[in-house]
Write an enzyme that holds these catalytic residues in place. Structure first.
Site, PDB file in Angstrom:
ATOM      1  N   HIS A  15       0.823  -1.211   0.000  1.00  8.58           N
ATOM      2  CA  HIS A  15       0.000   0.000   0.000  1.00  8.58           C
ATOM      3  C   HIS A  15       0.857   1.260   0.000  1.00  8.58           C
ATOM      4  CE1 HIS A  15       0.927   0.930   4.182  1.00  8.58           C
ATOM      5  NE2 HIS A  15       0.750  -0.355   4.440  1.00  8.58           N
ATOM      6  N   HIS A 156       0.351  -5.450   3.028  1.00 12.61           N
ATOM      7  CA  HIS A 156       1.228  -4.729   3.943  1.00 12.61           C
ATOM      8  C   HIS A 156       2.601  -5.389   3.967  1.00 12.61           C
ATOM      9  CE1 HIS A 156      -2.557  -2.994   5.403  1.00 12.61           C
ATOM     10  NE2 HIS A 156      -3.007  -4.223   5.229  1.00 12.61           N
TER      11      HIS A 156
END
Length: 181
Positions: A15, A156
């Site tokens: 992200h 992540h």
């Protein structure tokens, strides 16, 4: 560029930037949205991914990953699906805390985190082994479902590093050997 590719193409995406990154926090499942720079990063990446024959986008449910995935989906005209298996690591009592606070309060655990995080065991924290196991099972399921197609996974750092290590059979300690911007 990839129009003649016949295999399964998996694009792993971390992200964009969020305030937790800037402040030096253990983010875990604390739901930070993208900051202005993170939104620009997502837009820039989406432009690049237009060159790929994407069919699916899967994302962690946390807003920083979801916003990144939604930008890719909008520009590439691909539906985004939430996938809980790619949710960030559960950090328990470390979650949402500044790293400098962890250094002071948990010096032994911090030392392990810096030198061999795969061995870190904190009572209310998910281990990297458990993260790796669930993320790899999730990815294997998607590969089976979308054999021969192209898809993106937005997640992540603490998900992608163990996942990459599992896919490439990188032995522990692997976490600090893999770098993701």
């Amino acid at each position: 560029m990839f129009k003649d590719f016949k295999g399964t193409l998996i694009i792993l995406v971390r992200h964009g930037e969020c305030e937790g990154n800037i402040k030096g926090m253990f983010r875990g499942r604390t739901d930070f949205p993208l900051n202005e720079r993170g939104l620009i990063q997502a837009q820039d990446l989406a432009q690049e991914l237009k060159n790929f024959p994407l069919k699916y986008i899967y994302t962690s449910p946390l807003s920083r990953a979801r916003q990144t995935a939604e930008e890719i989906g909008a520009q590439c005209e691909v539906e985004v699906k939430i996938e809980e298996g790619f949710n960030n690591i559960e950090l328990g009592s470390w979650e949402g805390r500044l790293k400098k606070e962890i250094v002071e309060r948990f010096p032994g655990e911090w030392e392990l985190w810096i030198n061999n995080p795969e061995k870190l065991r904190v009572e209310d924290m998910e281990t990297l082994y458990d993260v790796q196991k669930r993320a790899k099972a999730c990815l294997d399921s998607l590969v089976s479902k979308h054999n021969g197609e192209s898809f993106v996974v937005v997640a992540h750092r603490a998900i992608l590093k163990p996942l990459i290590a599992a896919c490439l059979n990188i032995a522990s300690p692997y976490f600090w050997k893999i770098h993701l911007d």
